[in-house]
Design an enzyme around this catalytic site. Structure first.
Site, PDB file in Angstrom:
ATOM      1  N   GLY A  18       0.717  -1.849   0.171  1.00 21.22           N
ATOM      2  CA  GLY A  18      -0.204  -0.566   0.231  1.00 21.22           C
ATOM      3  C   GLY A  18       1.044   1.675  -0.214  1.00 21.22           C
ATOM      4  O   GLY A  18       2.015   1.312  -0.675  1.00 21.22           O
ATOM      5  N   VAL A  71       4.286  -2.383  14.940  1.00 20.04           N
ATOM      6  CA  VAL A  71       4.238  -0.834  15.885  1.00 20.04           C
ATOM      7  C   VAL A  71       3.871  -0.754  17.044  1.00 20.04           C
ATOM      8  O   VAL A  71       3.687   0.193  17.893  1.00 20.04           O
ATOM      9  CB  VAL A  71       3.577   0.305  14.963  1.00 20.04           C
ATOM     10  CG1 VAL A  71       4.640   0.490  13.991  1.00 20.04           C
ATOM     11  CG2 VAL A  71       2.041  -0.323  15.096  1.00 20.04           C
ATOM     12  N   SER A 149      -5.702  10.190   7.614  1.00 23.04           N
ATOM     13  CA  SER A 149      -6.594  10.427   5.722  1.00 23.04           C
ATOM     14  C   SER A 149      -8.490  11.669   6.451  1.00 23.04           C
ATOM     15  O   SER A 149      -7.968  11.914   7.171  1.00 23.04           O
ATOM     16  CB  SER A 149      -7.862   8.948   6.558  1.00 23.04           C
ATOM     17  OG  SER A 149      -9.034   9.144   6.108  1.00 23.04           O
ATOM     18  N   TYR A 162     -11.938   4.111  13.274  1.00 26.21           N
ATOM     19  CA  TYR A 162     -11.071   4.968  12.552  1.00 26.21           C
ATOM     20  C   TYR A 162     -11.449   6.682  12.002  1.00 26.21           C
ATOM     21  O   TYR A 162     -10.216   6.200  12.314  1.00 26.21           O
ATOM     22  CB  TYR A 162     -11.491   4.083  10.858  1.00 26.21           C
ATOM     23  CG  TYR A 162     -10.828   4.312   9.675  1.00 26.21           C
ATOM     24  CD1 TYR A 162      -9.524   3.225   9.747  1.00 26.21           C
ATOM     25  CD2 TYR A 162     -10.764   5.501   9.234  1.00 26.21           C
ATOM     26  CE1 TYR A 162      -8.306   3.802   8.659  1.00 26.21           C
ATOM     27  CE2 TYR A 162     -10.143   6.060   7.932  1.00 26.21           C
ATOM     28  CZ  TYR A 162      -8.979   5.251   8.020  1.00 26.21           C
ATOM     29  OH  TYR A 162      -8.207   5.916   7.419  1.00 26.21           O
ATOM     30  N   LYS A 166      -8.175   8.862  13.643  1.00 22.78           N
ATOM     31  CA  LYS A 166      -7.201   9.547  12.520  1.00 22.78           C
ATOM     32  C   LYS A 166      -7.477  10.905  12.640  1.00 22.78           C
ATOM     33  O   LYS A 166      -6.256  11.377  12.293  1.00 22.78           O
ATOM     34  CB  LYS A 166      -8.112   9.147  11.251  1.00 22.78           C
ATOM     35  CG  LYS A 166      -7.579   8.170  10.549  1.00 22.78           C
ATOM     36  CD  LYS A 166      -6.014   7.571  10.079  1.00 22.78           C
ATOM     37  CE  LYS A 166      -5.303   6.343   9.802  1.00 22.78           C
ATOM     38  NZ  LYS A 166      -4.383   6.447  10.073  1.00 22.78           N
ATOM     39  N   THR A 195      -5.120   0.412  -2.359  1.00 21.35           N
ATOM     40  CA  THR A 195      -4.522  -0.138  -1.598  1.00 21.35           C
ATOM     41  C   THR A 195      -5.396  -1.521  -1.444  1.00 21.35           C
ATOM     42  O   THR A 195      -6.684  -1.702  -1.544  1.00 21.35           O
ATOM     43  CB  THR A 195      -4.406   0.742  -0.256  1.00 21.35           C
ATOM     44  OG1 THR A 195      -5.097   0.392   0.324  1.00 21.35           O
ATOM     45  CG2 THR A 195      -4.054   1.818  -0.319  1.00 21.35           C
TER      46      THR A 195
END
Length: 253
Positions: A18, A71, A149, A162, A166, A195
């Protein structure tokens, strides 16, 4: 425009596919040395790095270090950062591309606390940990670029985790820009990008979309600019790249 990124030491998370992969290729094309971190195996690289400092990634020659790490695992991430930074001797650019979408299309009433926490752990805490452990290695004038985003500014039903993550990342960007002396921190906020993650969420909708879709290379070019000295006056900013969709009023005119 000359970006003067040749020889720079760059670290990219989420580099296996991606946007992360596109960013890694873009930096290599500019002559940078690139460290790749991803929780998934990095696609095969040509050459044995121990014996051959010049390798290939994405068909491009360059000096590359690849480390597998999640991460959200602080110890593993810290070790991966040190591996890359020790090889290069410093870090000039850090690009945080690692991210997940979470339960897209799931109503709030059906979203579990665990699902919500998982998205924030990757998209926000993971970025925080990345910067934390890169700090000792950041060269004077270093640049950090996060991938946020347009969902930080505009929202769709079924994407509460999500969107929240962001939005938090945009504010984290500002907080770090204010706190870190001599280090610029910015983020890119693209709309829908073609992606593997987007195709997993949207399926066939990306084959003949009724909405604008950008390529990973489009996003990578924004990242290159923010990483370069050409953007030296830009700090603590969220660059919204959405074809102007969010600028349009809902007023019926």
């Amino acid at each position: 425009m000359r970006l003067d990124l040749a020889g720079k030491a760059v670290l990219v998370t989420g580099a296996a596919s991606g946007i992360g992969s596109a960013c890694a290729r873009a930096f290599l094309a500019e002559g940078a040395r690139v460290g790749l971190i991803d929780r998934s195996p990095i696609p095969p690289l040509v050459g044995d790095f121990t014996d051959e400092p010049v390798r290939q990634f994405g068909g491009l020659d360059g000096e590359v270090v690849a480390v597998q790490a999640d991460v959200t695992d602080e110890q593993a991430l810290a070790s991966a950062v040190d591996t890359v930074a020790q090889r290069f001797g410093r870090l000039d650019v850090v690009v945080g591309c690692a991210g997940i979408s979470g339960p897209v299309g799931t109503p709030v009433a059906e979203t579990t606390a665990e699902d919500f926490a998982t998205v924030l752990a990757v998209n926000v805490t993971g970025q925080f940990l990345l910067v934390k452990h890169c700090l000792p290695w950041l060269a004077p004038g270093a640049s950090v670029v996060f991938l946020a985003s347009d969902s930080a500014f505009v929202c769709a039903p079924g994407m509460a985790p999500y969107c929240a993550s962001k939005g938090a990342l945009v504010t984290l960007t500002k907080a770090l820009a204010v706190e870190l002396d001599g280090v610029r921190v910015n983020c890119v906020c693209p709309s829908v990008v073609d992606t593997p993650m987007s195709r997993g969420d949207l399926g066939d909708a990306l084959d003949d979309p009724e909405f604008p879709v950008q390529a990973t290379d489009d996003v990578a070019q924004h990242v290159l600019y923010l990483a370069s000295a050409r953007s030296r006056t830009v700090n603590g900013q969220a660059v919204l790249a959405d074809f102007g969709v969010s600028a349009r009023s809902g007023f019926p005119a």
